[in-house]
Design a protein around this motif. Structure first.
Motif, PDB file in Angstrom:
ATOM      1  N   ASP A  74      33.690  38.216  43.648  1.00 10.59           N
ATOM      2  CA  ASP A  74      34.934  38.624  44.258  1.00 10.59           C
ATOM      3  C   ASP A  74      35.849  38.913  43.058  1.00 10.59           C
ATOM      4  O   ASP A  74      36.791  39.614  43.001  1.00 10.59           O
ATOM      5  CB  ASP A  74      35.432  37.349  45.218  1.00 10.59           C
ATOM      6  CG  ASP A  74      34.885  37.612  46.536  1.00 10.59           C
ATOM      7  OD1 ASP A  74      34.418  38.530  47.066  1.00 10.59           O
ATOM      8  OD2 ASP A  74      35.123  36.374  47.195  1.00 10.59           O
ATOM      9  N   ASN A  75      35.615  38.049  42.004  1.00 16.84           N
ATOM     10  CA  ASN A  75      36.784  38.136  40.940  1.00 16.84           C
ATOM     11  C   ASN A  75      36.206  39.256  40.084  1.00 16.84           C
ATOM     12  O   ASN A  75      37.209  40.142  39.615  1.00 16.84           O
ATOM     13  CB  ASN A  75      36.723  36.809  40.056  1.00 16.84           C
ATOM     14  CG  ASN A  75      37.225  35.671  40.537  1.00 16.84           C
ATOM     15  OD1 ASN A  75      37.850  35.606  41.397  1.00 16.84           O
ATOM     16  ND2 ASN A  75      36.981  34.531  39.819  1.00 16.84           N
ATOM     17  N   ILE A  76      35.089  39.814  39.700  1.00 17.33           N
ATOM     18  CA  ILE A  76      34.595  41.056  39.113  1.00 17.33           C
ATOM     19  C   ILE A  76      34.948  42.191  39.811  1.00 17.33           C
ATOM     20  O   ILE A  76      35.381  43.067  39.168  1.00 17.33           O
ATOM     21  CB  ILE A  76      33.124  40.837  38.843  1.00 17.33           C
ATOM     22  CG1 ILE A  76      32.903  39.631  37.665  1.00 17.33           C
ATOM     23  CG2 ILE A  76      32.596  42.157  38.188  1.00 17.33           C
ATOM     24  CD1 ILE A  76      31.411  38.976  37.369  1.00 17.33           C
ATOM     25  N   ASP A  77      34.438  42.241  40.975  1.00 22.20           N
ATOM     26  CA  ASP A  77      34.703  43.600  41.845  1.00 22.20           C
ATOM     27  C   ASP A  77      36.153  43.832  42.283  1.00 22.20           C
ATOM     28  O   ASP A  77      36.518  44.895  42.519  1.00 22.20           O
ATOM     29  CB  ASP A  77      33.945  43.407  43.299  1.00 22.20           C
ATOM     30  CG  ASP A  77      32.198  43.464  42.840  1.00 22.20           C
ATOM     31  OD1 ASP A  77      31.990  43.817  41.784  1.00 22.20           O
ATOM     32  OD2 ASP A  77      31.437  43.028  43.560  1.00 22.20           O
ATOM     33  N   SER A  78      37.150  42.716  42.167  1.00 24.12           N
ATOM     34  CA  SER A  78      38.476  43.050  42.674  1.00 24.12           C
ATOM     35  C   SER A  78      39.199  43.686  41.462  1.00 24.12           C
ATOM     36  O   SER A  78      39.036  43.422  40.454  1.00 24.12           O
ATOM     37  CB  SER A  78      39.105  41.729  43.210  1.00 24.12           C
ATOM     38  OG  SER A  78      39.043  40.957  42.129  1.00 24.12           O
ATOM     39  N   LYS A  79      40.189  44.540  41.897  1.00 21.54           N
ATOM     40  CA  LYS A  79      41.103  45.028  40.823  1.00 21.54           C
ATOM     41  C   LYS A  79      41.950  44.156  40.473  1.00 21.54           C
ATOM     42  O   LYS A  79      42.491  43.251  41.256  1.00 21.54           O
ATOM     43  CB  LYS A  79      41.756  46.528  41.474  1.00 21.54           C
ATOM     44  CG  LYS A  79      40.757  47.568  41.840  1.00 21.54           C
ATOM     45  CD  LYS A  79      41.504  48.800  42.408  1.00 21.54           C
ATOM     46  CE  LYS A  79      40.389  49.831  42.650  1.00 21.54           C
ATOM     47  NZ  LYS A  79      41.212  51.112  43.343  1.00 21.54           N
ATOM     48  N   MET A  80      42.485  44.445  39.237  1.00 21.68           N
ATOM     49  CA  MET A  80      43.498  43.418  38.642  1.00 21.68           C
ATOM     50  C   MET A  80      44.714  43.361  39.560  1.00 21.68           C
ATOM     51  O   MET A  80      45.417  42.372  39.603  1.00 21.68           O
ATOM     52  CB  MET A  80      43.636  43.560  37.210  1.00 21.68           C
ATOM     53  CG  MET A  80      42.593  43.406  36.366  1.00 21.68           C
ATOM     54  SD  MET A  80      42.914  43.603  34.654  1.00 21.68           S
ATOM     55  CE  MET A  80      44.009  42.173  34.155  1.00 21.68           C
ATOM     56  N   VAL A  81      45.049  44.532  39.913  1.00 19.82           N
ATOM     57  CA  VAL A  81      46.312  44.901  40.405  1.00 19.82           C
ATOM     58  C   VAL A  81      46.320  44.274  41.936  1.00 19.82           C
ATOM     59  O   VAL A  81      47.426  43.635  42.647  1.00 19.82           O
ATOM     60  CB  VAL A  81      46.765  46.097  40.587  1.00 19.82           C
ATOM     61  CG1 VAL A  81      47.130  46.815  39.268  1.00 19.82           C
ATOM     62  CG2 VAL A  81      45.766  47.027  41.619  1.00 19.82           C
ATOM     63  N   GLU A  82      45.367  43.968  42.540  1.00 19.56           N
ATOM     64  CA  GLU A  82      45.127  43.731  44.059  1.00 19.56           C
ATOM     65  C   GLU A  82      45.315  41.977  43.775  1.00 19.56           C
ATOM     66  O   GLU A  82      45.582  41.415  44.962  1.00 19.56           O
ATOM     67  CB  GLU A  82      43.720  43.702  44.416  1.00 19.56           C
ATOM     68  CG  GLU A  82      43.424  45.167  44.463  1.00 19.56           C
ATOM     69  CD  GLU A  82      42.015  45.374  45.316  1.00 19.56           C
ATOM     70  OE1 GLU A  82      41.914  46.709  45.583  1.00 19.56           O
ATOM     71  OE2 GLU A  82      41.343  44.446  45.276  1.00 19.56           O
ATOM     72  N   GLY A  83      45.117  41.228  42.648  1.00 21.23           N
ATOM     73  CA  GLY A  83      45.383  39.787  42.591  1.00 21.23           C
ATOM     74  C   GLY A  83      44.398  38.951  43.343  1.00 21.23           C
ATOM     75  O   GLY A  83      45.281  38.030  43.852  1.00 21.23           O
ATOM     76  N   LYS A  84      43.111  39.549  43.852  1.00 18.97           N
ATOM     77  CA  LYS A  84      42.477  38.664  44.799  1.00 18.97           C
ATOM     78  C   LYS A  84      41.838  37.589  44.030  1.00 18.97           C
ATOM     79  O   LYS A  84      41.068  36.645  44.678  1.00 18.97           O
ATOM     80  CB  LYS A  84      41.419  39.681  45.339  1.00 18.97           C
ATOM     81  CG  LYS A  84      42.075  40.471  46.252  1.00 18.97           C
ATOM     82  CD  LYS A  84      41.035  41.771  46.942  1.00 18.97           C
ATOM     83  CE  LYS A  84      39.849  41.064  47.646  1.00 18.97           C
ATOM     84  NZ  LYS A  84      39.136  42.132  48.010  1.00 18.97           N
ATOM     85  N   ALA A  85      41.540  37.619  42.739  1.00 20.78           N
ATOM     86  CA  ALA A  85      40.903  36.493  41.872  1.00 20.78           C
ATOM     87  C   ALA A  85      41.421  35.216  42.267  1.00 20.78           C
ATOM     88  O   ALA A  85      42.497  34.977  42.265  1.00 20.78           O
ATOM     89  CB  ALA A  85      41.025  36.862  40.474  1.00 20.78           C
ATOM     90  N   GLU A  86      40.242  34.409  42.587  1.00 13.82           N
ATOM     91  CA  GLU A  86      40.903  32.933  42.963  1.00 13.82           C
ATOM     92  C   GLU A  86      40.307  32.023  41.850  1.00 13.82           C
ATOM     93  O   GLU A  86      39.303  32.051  41.097  1.00 13.82           O
ATOM     94  CB  GLU A  86      39.973  32.814  44.071  1.00 13.82           C
ATOM     95  CG  GLU A  86      40.213  31.220  44.705  1.00 13.82           C
ATOM     96  CD  GLU A  86      39.203  30.930  45.707  1.00 13.82           C
ATOM     97  OE1 GLU A  86      39.078  29.543  45.891  1.00 13.82           O
ATOM     98  OE2 GLU A  86      38.555  31.644  46.060  1.00 13.82           O
ATOM     99  N   MET A  87      41.410  31.153  41.584  1.00 13.40           N
ATOM    100  CA  MET A  87      41.297  30.230  40.563  1.00 13.40           C
ATOM    101  C   MET A  87      39.879  29.258  41.029  1.00 13.40           C
ATOM    102  O   MET A  87      40.170  28.762  42.275  1.00 13.40           O
ATOM    103  CB  MET A  87      42.414  29.107  40.252  1.00 13.40           C
ATOM    104  CG  MET A  87      43.497  30.165  39.497  1.00 13.40           C
ATOM    105  SD  MET A  87      42.738  30.539  37.711  1.00 13.40           S
ATOM    106  CE  MET A  87      42.844  28.874  37.216  1.00 13.40           C
ATOM    107  N   GLY A  88      39.102  28.986  39.984  1.00 10.30           N
ATOM    108  CA  GLY A  88      37.933  28.092  40.378  1.00 10.30           C
ATOM    109  C   GLY A  88      36.757  28.867  41.236  1.00 10.30           C
ATOM    110  O   GLY A  88      35.844  28.328  41.374  1.00 10.30           O
TER     111      GLY A  88
END
Length: 383
Positions: free
Chosen positions: A157-171
């Motif tokens: 999820d963190n790798i495949d999401s774009k930075m602008v989408e802000g989907k990366a989840e802490m932890g």
């Protein structure tokens, strides 16, 4: 008012217990131990670890940059191949080079390289590879899995999401790594897969005075699952004078044991020479460094105040440098001293493997769950 009746406690019989839990329990005396360890060529390190890395166990190598983390992994890969085994190298840092592997004595023909950084995909790939390789290596040859490195891996999820989408989840990475170790640890143990996880040492904030202020990436799962954890600290450079100029040949590295569940605590290896430049010295760790300390500490060698080294009353050398050179040059004496100190080597491990008459790691009946299947089940349970 109805009278309460006490229900008597039913004590299960031994047969009932065996019928219900027989597949998962046995007397400790019935446990079969392979006593197989994957050694390095660095003798003092083998002594410090207790013999190298036990088959099926985990070594975490955490360290600063240019402190020999990958070099020690290459060294274990070399010994794995010398014992007839195969190496799985997860190249999450995209740094694998056949030419550098060959300089370190590793044969690329017997290394399977995985180029990915997504923990979920790596988890299933290494599981399938481990089962396949164990089905081919039926004489208890080692399988070595190297993850280079934990710091370069993340969840999909963190790798495949774009930075602008802000989907990366802490932890997210820590959760994915926890699941990876939870569902793969037993499988790799049953298959006898020795594992090395390379990690970064970072400075922890808000640490009390006098306490260790270093920490590692990827959460706490690896800390708990690892049987051996070692920290590598980079020191000053080793230089060689050539054509009137100082050339960098390597570094002095300190190796501190953070955790060891398979052997007694052993002293830190300080200022060990590690060579990176093949022009000036054979690449890798100085194999006989600190061996003198081990031999003296275990009363195998007598060292007098005048710097005279004796074995069984016979003088071997005078002065540390001469004794070190003697250990390097005299193969017969070195083998004798290593055997006396019970330090594991490629030769002793090979003898143990050859002496075994049964396959300790059969693939028959081995089952494992896919990382994604496990994830789906957990989502259903959460709902």
């Amino acid at each position: 008012m109805a009278k309460k009746s006490k229900v008597g406690l039913k004590v299960p019989t031994k047969n009932e217990i065996l019928k219900k839990y027989g597949g998962m329990m046995r007397l400790a005396s019935e446990t079969v131990e392979s006593n197989l360890w994957l050694p390095s060529t660095f003798f003092a390190l083998n002594y410090t670890f207790g013999g190298g890395i036990p088959f099926g166990k985990i070594l975490e190598v955490a360290g600063e940059e240019s402190s020999g983390k990958s070099l020690i992994a290459y060294n274990f890969a070399y010994t794995c191949q010398q014992l007839g085994g195969h190496v799985i190298w997860v190249d999450a840092e995209q740094s694998w080079m056949n030419s550098w592997a060959e300089i370190n004595g590793v044969d690329p023909e017997r290394v399977t390289v995985l180029n990915d950084t997504r923990i979920e995909y790596i988890s299933d790939a290494v599981a399938d590879l481990a089962i396949y390789l164990r089905s081919q290596l039926t004489n208890n040859e080692p399988i070595l899995l190297v993850i280079d490195s934990i710091a370069a891996m993340d969840c999909a999820d963190n790798i495949d999401s774009k930075m602008v989408e802000g989907k990366a989840e802490m932890g997210g990475r820590a959760k994915a790594l926890y699941k990876y170790f939870r569902i793969r640890s037993e499988l790799f143990y049953r298959l006898g897969v020795t594992q090395i996880y390379i990690n970064q040492l970072r400075t922890a904030l808000n640490v009390g005075f006098g306490k260790d202020n270093t920490t590692t990436t990827g959460g706490a799962a690896l800390k708990f699952y690892a049987s051996i954890r070692a920290a590598f600290y980079s020191g000053r450079s080793i230089t060689v004078k050539q054509k009137g100029k100082e050339r960098k040949a390597g570094k002095l590295v300190t190796i501190r044991l953070i955790k060891n569940k398979v052997a007694p605590p052993r002293p830190t290896i300080s200022k060990c020479p590690v060579y990176f430049n093949p022009k000036f010295h054979e690449v890798g760790f100085d194999r006989c460094y600190a061996l003198e300390d081990v031999l003296v500490e275990n009363d195998i060698i007598e060292k007098s105040s005048g710097g005279v080294y004796k074995f069984k009353g016979k003088t071997l050398a005078r002065g540390e440098e001469k004794f070190q050179k003697l250990l390097e040059d005299d193969d017969e004496l070195r083998r004798k001293l290593l055997k006396k100190a019970e330090i594991n080597t490629i030769g002793t491990t090979r003898k143990k493997i050859v002496a075994l008459t049964t396959n300790l790691y059969p693939v028959d009946g081995v089952e494992y769950e896919s990382f994604n299947e496990s994830e789906d089940e957990e989502e259903v349970e959460d709902e």
